[in-house]
Design a protein around this motif. Structure first.
Motif, PDB file in Angstrom:
ATOM      1  N   PHE A 111      27.019  56.093  94.636  1.00 59.08           N
ATOM      2  CA  PHE A 111      26.423  57.414  94.764  1.00 59.08           C
ATOM      3  C   PHE A 111      25.730  57.761  93.449  1.00 59.08           C
ATOM      4  N   THR A 112      24.501  58.294  93.543  1.00 59.41           N
ATOM      5  CA  THR A 112      23.655  58.452  92.355  1.00 59.41           C
ATOM      6  C   THR A 112      23.146  59.884  92.214  1.00 59.41           C
ATOM      7  N   TRP A 113      23.194  60.357  90.962  1.00 56.66           N
ATOM      8  CA  TRP A 113      22.574  61.628  90.566  1.00 56.66           C
ATOM      9  C   TRP A 113      21.551  61.336  89.469  1.00 56.66           C
ATOM     10  N   GLN A 114      20.385  61.904  89.564  1.00 61.80           N
ATOM     11  CA  GLN A 114      19.384  61.772  88.507  1.00 61.80           C
ATOM     12  C   GLN A 114      19.478  63.001  87.602  1.00 61.80           C
ATOM     13  N   MET A 115      19.706  62.754  86.309  1.00 60.77           N
ATOM     14  CA  MET A 115      19.924  63.823  85.346  1.00 60.77           C
ATOM     15  C   MET A 115      18.745  63.914  84.378  1.00 60.77           C
ATOM     16  N   VAL A 116      18.411  65.136  83.986  1.00 69.26           N
ATOM     17  CA  VAL A 116      17.361  65.359  82.996  1.00 69.26           C
ATOM     18  C   VAL A 116      18.022  65.467  81.620  1.00 69.26           C
ATOM     19  N   ILE A 117      17.764  64.513  80.743  1.00 72.57           N
ATOM     20  CA  ILE A 117      18.378  64.490  79.408  1.00 72.57           C
ATOM     21  C   ILE A 117      17.375  64.969  78.356  1.00 72.57           C
ATOM     22  N   ASP A 118      16.164  64.423  78.396  1.00 75.28           N
ATOM     23  CA  ASP A 118      15.112  64.893  77.498  1.00 75.28           C
ATOM     24  C   ASP A 118      13.800  64.877  78.280  1.00 75.28           C
ATOM     25  N   GLY A 120      11.776  62.590  78.793  1.00 79.88           N
ATOM     26  CA  GLY A 120      11.428  61.305  79.372  1.00 79.88           C
ATOM     27  C   GLY A 120      11.858  61.190  80.825  1.00 79.88           C
ATOM     28  N   PRO A 121      11.936  59.956  81.319  1.00 79.53           N
ATOM     29  CA  PRO A 121      12.366  59.736  82.703  1.00 79.53           C
ATOM     30  C   PRO A 121      13.787  60.238  82.919  1.00 79.53           C
ATOM     31  N   THR A 122      14.106  60.619  84.168  1.00 78.23           N
ATOM     32  CA  THR A 122      15.456  61.042  84.481  1.00 78.23           C
ATOM     33  C   THR A 122      16.428  59.876  84.315  1.00 78.23           C
ATOM     34  N   CYS A 123      17.696  60.222  84.053  1.00 78.61           N
ATOM     35  CA  CYS A 123      18.712  59.209  83.758  1.00 78.61           C
ATOM     36  C   CYS A 123      19.824  59.286  84.802  1.00 78.61           C
ATOM     37  N   PRO A 124      20.075  58.204  85.530  1.00 73.90           N
ATOM     38  CA  PRO A 124      21.052  58.263  86.613  1.00 73.90           C
ATOM     39  C   PRO A 124      22.503  58.228  86.135  1.00 73.90           C
ATOM     40  N   GLU A 143      29.260  55.108  85.760  1.00 77.35           N
ATOM     41  CA  GLU A 143      28.324  54.601  84.752  1.00 77.35           C
ATOM     42  C   GLU A 143      27.162  55.582  84.642  1.00 77.35           C
ATOM     43  N   ALA A 144      26.565  55.628  83.462  1.00 76.09           N
ATOM     44  CA  ALA A 144      25.462  56.568  83.220  1.00 76.09           C
ATOM     45  C   ALA A 144      24.443  55.919  82.306  1.00 76.09           C
ATOM     46  N   GLU A 145      23.186  56.120  82.625  1.00 78.17           N
ATOM     47  CA  GLU A 145      22.102  55.666  81.759  1.00 78.17           C
ATOM     48  C   GLU A 145      21.587  56.856  80.970  1.00 78.17           C
ATOM     49  N   MET A 146      21.054  56.570  79.792  1.00 78.04           N
ATOM     50  CA  MET A 146      20.606  57.662  78.916  1.00 78.04           C
ATOM     51  C   MET A 146      19.518  57.169  77.970  1.00 78.04           C
TER      52      MET A 146
END
Length: 488
Positions: A111-118, A120-124, A143-146
């Protein structure tokens, strides 16, 4: 007859090749739901615009509330290169739904959420729920990408709400285990590793069965388990102060799986069936007592006494005890140093007058002596803290300040990092001095096994900032070194 036997063998081989005769796990998208199922457990998640854990069946019982687990399943605290410090949860992102991933032996729902960190591209952020074909418990991972330069510093995952039947009670691994009443509000919590969290699990039990929640962390990282009441629901939460090392190549993950399960047989069955096998896979549980480098006299000591002073009355009591219990008794001796208890650590010498003679006499009576010292605290008012630069050995909070604890002595003590070579040399030196000057049989180092580990953000200790399993590994390597070089 021969052709019949050959035909039966061929059919058996065909069925085995396609898994009909072995346990299987299925993951499918049906009737607007994702279903993950094997012979032991069934999980149902909504396949819609919002994440919803709808059903969790084991032993024929759905342990979730009527409307499912509606609590947010995760919460993460980030840290950016400029000191940004957002706390993010699913509602601050865009839910992208689920997908199925299959291997030969397991199936996973992602299950995935796209998050706005800065900018740039959204981070899942992804939740992965895996069920093996023979597994009794589903495994939960996150797990999270950033962006470059960002890390995760705190994690609440997983967060799962279950139904709380009337009269349900919580069990925490406090000491040998303690049962607590659960109200409509409030929470119970257990911090691992410590004397209030001796195992990586918590349980809710009632007359219908037991819910089991545990981390399968073979390294022993610090964590807090919480059971939070929300009316007729109970939310199980794992809180972790993360290690910066868990963020690699712009991707964060917790290096263990968390599991949850239910059994009608009760809390004893849950602990024996699920937690006990896990312990044998850990570094500390992989060897039997006979395989560990433990002195024979410790293995054979079936009685331990704790003398509390260095005086004639204490020695007379020791004589009477040794006469009554016989040889082989262990004596864990307190208050042998000249300073008040919980003060002037680690400056224990000179010992109190007469202690050497009491040690010798007790050993001649057949006793084995391990005097008390503290393996975790350093009094910042001591000369040694100043001359040995103790501040460079102290654990540092994220803001650079020290962890400072006050006990009944009302004296400040700093928590010291077991990775610091300053502190490691101090402990080795104290142990050597006790063994050579007092000629005891060993040394007891307090708080190593009962006081909690602390996240440390010092940059000069050789470990990654934050939490993680470096704390128990540092103590393990220190004790191994001392057993090898001092306790020959």
């Amino acid at each position: 007859m021969r052709n019949m036997i050959t035909g039966i063998i061929s059919i058996l081989c065909y069925l085995q090749c396609f898994g009909t005769l072995s346990a299987s796990v299925t993951a499918k998208n049906e009737n607007g739901n994702f279903v993950l199922k094997n012979k032991n457990v069934e999980l149902v998640f909504a396949n819609g615009k919002e994440f919803l854990f709808k059903e969790f069946r084991m032993d024929g019982i759905d342990i979730l509330p009527v409307n499912g687990s509606t609590t947010h399943p995760w919460q993460l605290i980030y840290r950016g290169p400029n000191g940004e410090n957002p706390t993010l949860m699913p509602r601050w992102g865009e839910y992208k739904g689920g997908e199925i991933q299959k291997t030969q032996d397991a199936s996973t729902l992602i299950f995935t959420w796209q998050m706005v960190i800065d900018a740039g591209p959204t981070c899942p952020v992804r939740i992965l729920v895996t069920l093996g074909k023979d597994a009794e418990l589903p495994e939960w991972r996150i797990e999270a990408e950033m962006p470059e330069g960002w890390v995760i510093t705190e994690s609440e995952f997983p967060r799962i709400a279950v139904n709380r039947p009337e009269g349900a009670k919580g069990i925490l691994p406090v000491g040998f285990g303690t049962e607590y009443t659960i109200g409509n509000e409030g929470q119970l919590q257990s911090r691992y590793p410590s004397c209030t969290g001796t195992m990586q699990l918590v349980l809710m039990h009632h007359k219908g069965g037991t819910v089991y929640f545990a981390a399968q962390d073979k390294g022993g990282s610090g964590k807090v388990f919480r059971m939070k009441s929300e009316g007729k629901s109970l939310v199980f939460i794992q809180n972790v102060t993360t290690s910066y090392a868990w963020t690699q190549n712009k991707k964060f993950s917790i290096p263990w799986e968390t599991v949850i399960g239910f059994t009608k047989k009760g809390w004893q069955d849950a602990a024996v069936q699920w937690y006990r096998p896990f312990t044998f896979e850990t570094l500390w549980g992989a060897k039997t007592i006979s395989e560990r480098p433990i002195a024979e006299w410790i293995k054979n000591a079936d009685m331990w006494l704790r003398p509390g002073e260095v005086n004639a009355e204490t020695m007379e009591a020791v004589r009477k005890a040794m006469k009554y219990y016989g040889k082989g008794v262990g004596l864990h001796w307190y208050y042998w140093h000249n300073h008040r208890f919980d003060t002037k650590y680690p400056e224990y010498f000179p010992e109190k007058a007469g202690f050497k003679e009491m040690i010798k006499e007790t050993q001649e009576l057949g006793g084995f002596i391990t005097p008390y010292i503290n393996g975790r605290l350093w009094d910042p008012a001591t000369d040694s803290y100043k001359t040995l630069n103790g501040k460079d050995a102290s654990c540092r909070k994220a803001d650079g300040t020290l962890y400072t604890e006050v006990y009944s002595s009302k004296v400040l003590n700093t928590v010291t990092c077991p990775s610091s070579y300053i502190w490691r040399d101090v402990l080795k030196g104290v142990n050597k001095q006790i063994l050579t000057e007092l000629k005891t049989n060993g040394v007891y180092m307090d708080q190593i096994g009962c006081a909690n580990s602390e996240p440390c953000y010092a940059t000069n200790h050789g470990h990654a900032p934050g939490g993680g399993d470096w704390w128990p590994f540092a103590y393990r390597s220190l004790l191994t070194e001392m057993r090898t070089n001092l306790y020959k």
